[in-house]
Design a protein around this motif. Structure first.
Motif, PDB file in Angstrom:
ATOM      1  N   HIS A 104      79.068  67.259  76.634  1.00 39.23           N
ATOM      2  CA  HIS A 104      79.838  66.426  75.701  1.00 39.23           C
ATOM      3  C   HIS A 104      80.462  67.282  74.602  1.00 39.23           C
ATOM      4  N   LYS A 105      79.657  68.167  74.038  1.00 39.61           N
ATOM      5  CA  LYS A 105      80.179  69.047  72.986  1.00 39.61           C
ATOM      6  C   LYS A 105      81.271  69.963  73.536  1.00 39.61           C
ATOM      7  N   ASN A 106      81.068  70.450  74.762  1.00 41.51           N
ATOM      8  CA  ASN A 106      82.072  71.331  75.373  1.00 41.51           C
ATOM      9  C   ASN A 106      83.403  70.618  75.546  1.00 41.51           C
ATOM     10  N   SER A 107      83.328  69.345  75.903  1.00 37.16           N
ATOM     11  CA  SER A 107      84.551  68.551  76.046  1.00 37.16           C
ATOM     12  C   SER A 107      85.283  68.459  74.711  1.00 37.16           C
ATOM     13  N   GLU A 108      84.530  68.269  73.627  1.00 34.40           N
ATOM     14  CA  GLU A 108      85.142  68.196  72.293  1.00 34.40           C
ATOM     15  C   GLU A 108      85.746  69.539  71.889  1.00 34.40           C
ATOM     16  N   ILE A 109      85.026  70.622  72.159  1.00 35.05           N
ATOM     17  CA  ILE A 109      85.532  71.960  71.829  1.00 35.05           C
ATOM     18  C   ILE A 109      86.817  72.245  72.591  1.00 35.05           C
ATOM     19  N   LEU A 110      86.825  71.909  73.874  1.00 33.95           N
ATOM     20  CA  LEU A 110      87.964  72.252  74.734  1.00 33.95           C
ATOM     21  C   LEU A 110      89.189  71.381  74.495  1.00 33.95           C
ATOM     22  N   LYS A 111      89.056  70.348  73.681  1.00 36.83           N
ATOM     23  CA  LYS A 111      90.244  69.580  73.292  1.00 36.83           C
ATOM     24  C   LYS A 111      91.204  70.449  72.474  1.00 36.83           C
ATOM     25  N   SER A 152      92.526  73.684  79.625  1.00 39.83           N
ATOM     26  CA  SER A 152      91.318  73.119  80.230  1.00 39.83           C
ATOM     27  C   SER A 152      91.411  71.604  80.432  1.00 39.83           C
ATOM     28  N   ARG A 153      92.584  71.055  80.228  1.00 39.80           N
ATOM     29  CA  ARG A 153      92.731  69.603  80.161  1.00 39.80           C
ATOM     30  C   ARG A 153      92.212  68.888  81.411  1.00 39.80           C
ATOM     31  N   THR A 154      92.421  69.465  82.583  1.00 42.49           N
ATOM     32  CA  THR A 154      92.093  68.762  83.829  1.00 42.49           C
ATOM     33  C   THR A 154      90.613  68.800  84.185  1.00 42.49           C
ATOM     34  N   PHE A 155      89.827  69.656  83.541  1.00 41.84           N
ATOM     35  CA  PHE A 155      88.415  69.771  83.938  1.00 41.84           C
ATOM     36  C   PHE A 155      87.455  69.867  82.764  1.00 41.84           C
ATOM     37  N   ARG A 156      87.934  69.692  81.546  1.00 40.36           N
ATOM     38  CA  ARG A 156      87.103  69.932  80.357  1.00 40.36           C
ATOM     39  C   ARG A 156      85.918  68.971  80.227  1.00 40.36           C
ATOM     40  N   ASP A 157      85.957  67.833  80.902  1.00 40.38           N
ATOM     41  CA  ASP A 157      84.861  66.880  80.765  1.00 40.38           C
ATOM     42  C   ASP A 157      83.659  67.220  81.641  1.00 40.38           C
ATOM     43  N   ASN A 158      83.766  68.264  82.460  1.00 40.16           N
ATOM     44  CA  ASN A 158      82.638  68.651  83.308  1.00 40.16           C
ATOM     45  C   ASN A 158      82.412  70.160  83.235  1.00 40.16           C
ATOM     46  N   GLN A 179      92.342  78.077  62.437  1.00 41.92           N
ATOM     47  CA  GLN A 179      91.515  77.752  61.274  1.00 41.92           C
ATOM     48  C   GLN A 179      90.868  76.384  61.425  1.00 41.92           C
ATOM     49  N   ASP A 180      91.623  75.407  61.930  1.00 42.77           N
ATOM     50  CA  ASP A 180      91.067  74.062  62.136  1.00 42.77           C
ATOM     51  C   ASP A 180      89.892  74.110  63.113  1.00 42.77           C
ATOM     52  N   PHE A 181      90.041  74.912  64.164  1.00 40.93           N
ATOM     53  CA  PHE A 181      88.983  75.052  65.180  1.00 40.93           C
ATOM     54  C   PHE A 181      87.734  75.659  64.563  1.00 40.93           C
ATOM     55  N   LYS A 182      87.895  76.719  63.806  1.00 42.14           N
ATOM     56  CA  LYS A 182      86.742  77.379  63.188  1.00 42.14           C
ATOM     57  C   LYS A 182      86.035  76.444  62.214  1.00 42.14           C
ATOM     58  N   THR A 183      86.812  75.707  61.451  1.00 39.68           N
ATOM     59  CA  THR A 183      86.229  74.771  60.492  1.00 39.68           C
ATOM     60  C   THR A 183      85.450  73.678  61.210  1.00 39.68           C
ATOM     61  N   ALA A 184      86.003  73.160  62.306  1.00 36.71           N
ATOM     62  CA  ALA A 184      85.377  72.061  63.039  1.00 36.71           C
ATOM     63  C   ALA A 184      84.035  72.454  63.636  1.00 36.71           C
ATOM     64  N   PHE A 185      83.901  73.726  64.032  1.00 34.60           N
ATOM     65  CA  PHE A 185      82.694  74.131  64.746  1.00 34.60           C
ATOM     66  C   PHE A 185      81.891  75.216  64.023  1.00 34.60           C
ATOM     67  N   GLY A 186      82.160  75.391  62.733  1.00 35.29           N
ATOM     68  CA  GLY A 186      81.330  76.260  61.900  1.00 35.29           C
ATOM     69  C   GLY A 186      81.403  77.731  62.230  1.00 35.29           C
ATOM     70  N   ILE A 187      82.565  78.187  62.683  1.00 33.67           N
ATOM     71  CA  ILE A 187      82.733  79.612  62.985  1.00 33.67           C
ATOM     72  C   ILE A 187      83.330  80.297  61.745  1.00 33.67           C
ATOM     73  N   ALA A 217      89.200  84.585  73.342  1.00 32.47           N
ATOM     74  CA  ALA A 217      89.353  83.594  74.406  1.00 32.47           C
ATOM     75  C   ALA A 217      88.047  82.829  74.555  1.00 32.47           C
ATOM     76  N   LEU A 218      88.086  81.787  75.373  1.00 35.91           N
ATOM     77  CA  LEU A 218      86.909  81.029  75.731  1.00 35.91           C
ATOM     78  C   LEU A 218      86.649  81.231  77.223  1.00 35.91           C
ATOM     79  N   ILE A 219      85.399  81.050  77.642  1.00 34.97           N
ATOM     80  CA  ILE A 219      85.050  81.126  79.063  1.00 34.97           C
ATOM     81  C   ILE A 219      84.235  79.894  79.418  1.00 34.97           C
ATOM     82  N   SER A 220      84.735  79.092  80.351  1.00 31.35           N
ATOM     83  CA  SER A 220      83.922  78.006  80.896  1.00 31.35           C
ATOM     84  C   SER A 220      83.123  78.571  82.061  1.00 31.35           C
TER      85      SER A 220
END
Length: 301
Positions: free
Chosen positions: A179-186, A191-197, A255-263, A271-274
């Motif tokens: 669930h958290k990964n789905s929120e991060i990947l928004k 990642s739009r087509t597979f972010r929920d899994n 900056q918005d991403f870092k603020t949202a997830f405390g980075i 980059a990110l790696i799923s």
């Protein structure tokens, strides 16, 4: 952001994490000098002087492995000069090292140099075939549980990759919550087509506090890129499928991403790696590669 986070002050003024980054760069320079076959005596005295000064005034953890490795390296440096007549400048630094020895004594941490035998490749063909089978995987077994130790095992291998002055100024933020990964990947469009899994997610970032001077402002992306490929290969060799998700975004989005997830702001995201256990059968993009000759260009003088 780089100006605020990086080591751009005069060396004499740095402290904390900045000071440790400087210590690592300095002692690794000495290590490289010790590894040269026909080295000259009293090499890198400027580095020796600055390194010992920073170690004598260091206020951080004196049991930090890099700090102890710097101490071990200095010991080897001074020991190779024991049977020769040295300059006053060198002898002054040798006396400072004696004071360091009184403070820290012996350490079991390695430093200086080590011997490496010529590598033989008996399973070269097998290794090549394994690497050819790696693909970017976007369909994961949602029932397979991943734990922190799985990530540690992946990093145990991935961390053997090259790093500028051995600083390895990398932080891997992770999440094993779908669930958290789905929120991060928004925040990541690819990642739009597979972010929920997505069972596992890594965020690869460089610590700008280890970067030194304006010349190194892009070093974090270089180090991040090296780690990305090393992580992907290690994930594969540890039985996980993965997909690298680029982080080409605007500064405000970053900056918005870092603020949202405390980075913290001083981390530069590459980059990110799923990742997760690959499902039994799935389709992946064909992804043809150009001819190898197309990637190269001879340098002309």
């Amino acid at each position: 952001m780089y100006q605020n986070a990086s080591l751009i002050k005069k060396h004499e003024d740095v402290e904390g994490v900045h000071s440790l980054g400087l210590i690592i760069r300095l002692y690794h320079t000495i290590e490289k000098g010790l590894s040269v076959k026909e080295r000259r005596y009293e090499f890198s005295m400027d580095h020796i002087e600055l390194l010992q000064k920073k170690m004598m005034t260091y206020c951080g953890d004196k049991n930090e492995p890099h700090f102890l490795s710097a101490f071990k390296t200095l010991g080897i440096y001074f020991s190779i000069h024991e049977k020769i007549e040295c300059s006053k400048r060198f002898n002054a630094q040798a006396r400072i090292f004696e004071n360091l020895k009184k403070k820290y004594g012996k350490t079991e941490i390695g430093g200086g140099t080590k011997s490496v035998k010529k590598v033989e490749y008996p399973n070269r063909i097998e290794t090549i075939e394994i690497l050819k089978k790696r693909h970017s995987i976007r369909d994961y077994d949602g029932e397979f549980l991943i734990d922190k130790q799985d990530i540690i095992r992946v990093i145990d291998l991935a961390k053997l990759c090259p790093s500028a002055c051995n600083r390895h100024a990398i932080k891997i933020f992770y999440s094993l919550d779908k669930h958290k990964n789905s929120e991060i990947l928004k925040y990541q469009n690819g990642s739009r087509t597979f972010r929920d899994n997505v069972p596992g997610l890594l965020i690869v970032a460089s610590d700008l506090r280890y970067q030194e001077g304006v010349e190194e402002r892009n070093l974090g992306y270089i180090e991040g890129g090296i780690w990305l490929m090393s992580l992907v290969n290690s994930l594969y060799l540890n039985g996980f499928g993965s997909c690298v998700l680029n982080w080409c975004v605007s500064p405000s989005h970053d900056q918005d991403f870092k603020t949202a997830f405390g980075i913290p702001e001083y981390y530069q995201i590459s980059a990110l790696i799923s990742f997760g256990k690959q499902t039994e059968d799935q389709k992946v993009p064909y992804s043809i590669r150009c001819k190898s000759e197309d990637f190269i260009e001879k340098v002309e003088l």
